[in-house]
Design a protein around this motif. Structure first.
Motif, PDB file in Angstrom:
ATOM      1  N   ARG A 228      42.960 101.252   8.546  1.00 43.83           N
ATOM      2  CA  ARG A 228      42.541 101.571   7.178  1.00 43.83           C
ATOM      3  C   ARG A 228      41.088 101.148   7.051  1.00 43.83           C
ATOM      4  NH1 ARG A 228      46.734  99.391   3.667  1.00 43.83           N
ATOM      5  NH2 ARG A 228      45.742  97.399   4.027  1.00 43.83           N
ATOM      6  N   ASP A 229      40.242 102.113   6.682  1.00 47.17           N
ATOM      7  CA  ASP A 229      38.825 101.779   6.548  1.00 47.17           C
ATOM      8  C   ASP A 229      38.572 101.159   5.170  1.00 47.17           C
ATOM      9  OD1 ASP A 229      38.495 103.795   4.664  1.00 47.17           O
ATOM     10  OD2 ASP A 229      37.864 105.267   6.148  1.00 47.17           O
ATOM     11  N   PRO A 230      37.368 100.599   4.951  1.00 48.30           N
ATOM     12  CA  PRO A 230      37.104  99.890   3.691  1.00 48.30           C
ATOM     13  C   PRO A 230      37.310 100.770   2.461  1.00 48.30           C
ATOM     14  CG  PRO A 230      35.397  99.430   5.292  1.00 48.30           C
ATOM     15  CD  PRO A 230      36.244 100.494   5.886  1.00 48.30           C
ATOM     16  N   ALA A 231      37.191 102.092   2.606  1.00 50.11           N
ATOM     17  CA  ALA A 231      37.400 102.990   1.468  1.00 50.11           C
ATOM     18  C   ALA A 231      38.887 103.222   1.193  1.00 50.11           C
ATOM     19  CB  ALA A 231      36.694 104.328   1.732  1.00 50.11           C
ATOM     20  N   GLY A 232      39.745 102.686   2.072  1.00 47.39           N
ATOM     21  CA  GLY A 232      41.189 102.812   1.842  1.00 47.39           C
ATOM     22  C   GLY A 232      41.837 103.966   2.583  1.00 47.39           C
ATOM     23  N   ALA A 233      41.051 104.745   3.332  1.00 41.25           N
ATOM     24  CA  ALA A 233      41.624 105.878   4.060  1.00 41.25           C
ATOM     25  C   ALA A 233      42.237 105.398   5.377  1.00 41.25           C
ATOM     26  CB  ALA A 233      40.536 106.915   4.339  1.00 41.25           C
ATOM     27  N   THR A 234      43.435 105.926   5.685  1.00 44.09           N
ATOM     28  CA  THR A 234      44.104 105.546   6.925  1.00 44.09           C
ATOM     29  C   THR A 234      43.990 106.666   7.945  1.00 44.09           C
ATOM     30  OG1 THR A 234      45.660 104.071   5.839  1.00 44.09           O
ATOM     31  CG2 THR A 234      46.341 104.956   7.953  1.00 44.09           C
ATOM     32  N   ARG A 235      43.677 106.291   9.200  1.00 47.09           N
ATOM     33  CA  ARG A 235      43.695 107.302  10.242  1.00 47.09           C
ATOM     34  C   ARG A 235      44.270 106.698  11.515  1.00 47.09           C
ATOM     35  NH1 ARG A 235      38.532 107.244  13.242  1.00 47.09           N
ATOM     36  NH2 ARG A 235      37.404 105.416  12.527  1.00 47.09           N
ATOM     37  N   ALA A 236      44.630 107.582  12.448  1.00 50.16           N
ATOM     38  CA  ALA A 236      45.258 107.136  13.691  1.00 50.16           C
ATOM     39  C   ALA A 236      44.266 107.277  14.835  1.00 50.16           C
ATOM     40  CB  ALA A 236      46.500 107.974  13.960  1.00 50.16           C
ATOM     41  N   ILE A 237      44.164 106.241  15.654  1.00 53.56           N
ATOM     42  CA  ILE A 237      43.245 106.262  16.791  1.00 53.56           C
ATOM     43  C   ILE A 237      44.051 106.353  18.078  1.00 53.56           C
ATOM     44  CG2 ILE A 237      41.429 104.989  17.982  1.00 53.56           C
ATOM     45  CD1 ILE A 237      40.903 103.488  15.508  1.00 53.56           C
ATOM     46  N   ALA A 238      43.735 107.357  18.893  1.00 49.93           N
ATOM     47  CA  ALA A 238      44.502 107.551  20.126  1.00 49.93           C
ATOM     48  C   ALA A 238      43.934 106.726  21.272  1.00 49.93           C
ATOM     49  CB  ALA A 238      44.525 109.021  20.501  1.00 49.93           C
ATOM     50  N   ALA A 239      42.657 106.643  21.363  1.00 55.42           N
ATOM     51  CA  ALA A 239      42.059 105.870  22.454  1.00 55.42           C
ATOM     52  C   ALA A 239      40.741 105.354  21.947  1.00 55.42           C
ATOM     53  CB  ALA A 239      41.836 106.744  23.680  1.00 55.42           C
ATOM     54  N   GLY A 240      40.304 104.306  22.521  1.00 58.48           N
ATOM     55  CA  GLY A 240      39.021 103.791  22.082  1.00 58.48           C
ATOM     56  C   GLY A 240      39.006 102.299  22.212  1.00 58.48           C
ATOM     57  N   ASP A 241      37.856 101.745  22.080  1.00 51.98           N
ATOM     58  CA  ASP A 241      37.729 100.309  22.203  1.00 51.98           C
ATOM     59  C   ASP A 241      37.858  99.658  20.846  1.00 51.98           C
ATOM     60  OD1 ASP A 241      37.556  99.952  24.856  1.00 51.98           O
ATOM     61  OD2 ASP A 241      35.405 100.294  24.943  1.00 51.98           O
ATOM     62  N   VAL A 242      38.737  98.689  20.791  1.00 51.83           N
ATOM     63  CA  VAL A 242      38.981  97.975  19.544  1.00 51.83           C
ATOM     64  C   VAL A 242      38.600  96.520  19.757  1.00 51.83           C
ATOM     65  CG1 VAL A 242      40.863  97.069  18.146  1.00 51.83           C
ATOM     66  CG2 VAL A 242      40.777  99.493  18.695  1.00 51.83           C
ATOM     67  N   HIS A 243      37.784  95.996  18.896  1.00 50.29           N
ATOM     68  CA  HIS A 243      37.421  94.587  18.982  1.00 50.29           C
ATOM     69  C   HIS A 243      37.981  93.868  17.774  1.00 50.29           C
ATOM     70  CE1 HIS A 243      34.649  95.500  22.240  1.00 50.29           C
ATOM     71  NE2 HIS A 243      34.322  96.576  21.555  1.00 50.29           N
TER      72      HIS A 243
END
Ligand code: BT5
Length: 247
Positions: A228-243
């Motif tokens: 959930r980004d600061p604006a409140g929108a939710t999205r799904a991440i399939a691959a990527g670097d998460v810190h």
């Protein structure tokens, strides 16, 4: 190891003294159920073209080649991380952080293990590298750590064969759940969600453009991270670097 794994998905075991990459070797084998181990891996592969550096006798490099139903492929890297975390806890009582999708981190933030899954048309090669017995001087990168260091155990005190056996046994059980689906798969997915320290954490997601601050809220049924980004929108991440952001 071979005797202990008679009941697992392993049909053949190859143990190399020195090899470029156990994943590359398993990819070249046309043998479902092949487990490739190496005492010294000199050309270990990380994700996205990065390198995985092994220290002889200190690290474990393991690649298992198994058939997986195509619809379930997305969960393999995640359940592999869970299997490795459970195996480490079983054999050493150390509870590592499981970061989505599958890094094992120590409480210090140091990286204990990495997983690289590679597909062939009929199988998946599941590669895992685990830092077991490194002294501080032997760590390949400053961000790495080892079980011996985290547990304060003398070098040689951790049974690496027992770790291999526990890991393959745990992985076999979770892969069986992928094949049968239904309640068994849901239980495996829930176990992953319960163990994954990314869920509920404030994170930054490395996108193509720039790092984006967000909160991780869950993992969906395809194994994607929900943020959930600061604006409140939710999205799904399939691959990527998460810190993870440490607060
Ligand atoms: C991974 O990549 O974490 C996946 C590593 C998979 C290695 C296994 S070993 C058996 C099998 N055979 C192979 O050839 N590969 C698999 P990634 O998330 O891209 O992390 C790579 C980064 O971790 C590097 O760029 C380094 O910064 C760091 N790194 C390299 N070696 C490390 C180590 N031994 N311990 C901790 N961090 C390491």
């Amino acid at each position: 190891i071979e005797t202990a794994l008679r009941e697992s998905s392993v049909t053949q075991m190859l143990c190399h003294d020195k090899i470029d990459s156990t994943n590359t070797a398993a990819l070249a084998l046309d043998a479902p159920g092949a487990l490739v181990l190496a005492e010294h891996q000199v050309g270990g592969k990380g994700r996205l073209g990065r390198e995985w550096t092994e220290t002889p006798r200190a690290g474990l490099a393991m690649s298992l080649r198994v058939p997986v139903p195509p619809h379930a492929v997305g969960w393999v890297p995640l359940l592999t991380g869970l299997a490795l975390r459970t195996a480490v806890a079983r054999e050493t009582a150390y509870r590592a952080d499981l970061k989505w999708p599958n890094d094992l981190l120590a409480a210090s933030g140091g990286k204990l293990a990495g997983i690289l899954c590679e597909m062939t048309p009929d199988a998946i090669v599941i590669g895992a590298g685990l830092n077991v017995d490194h002294t501080r001087e032997e760590l390949p990168v400053p961000t790495a750590t080892s079980l011996a260091l985290e547990l304060g155990r003398p070098i040689g005190a951790i049974d690496r064969s027992a770790l291999v056996i526990a890991y393959v046994q745990e992985l076999t059980t979770l892969l069986a759940a992928l094949h049968t689906g239904g309640g068994g798969l849901r239980a495996a997915q829930e176990a992953y969600r319960a163990a994954c320290s990314t869920i509920g954490a404030r994170i930054t997601v490395q996108t193509q453009d720039a790092p984006v601050a967000a909160e991780a809220t869950g993992v969906d049924d395809d194994g994607r991270l929900l943020v959930r980004d600061p604006a409140g929108a939710t999205r799904a991440i399939a691959a990527g670097d998460v810190h993870h952001v440490r607060v």
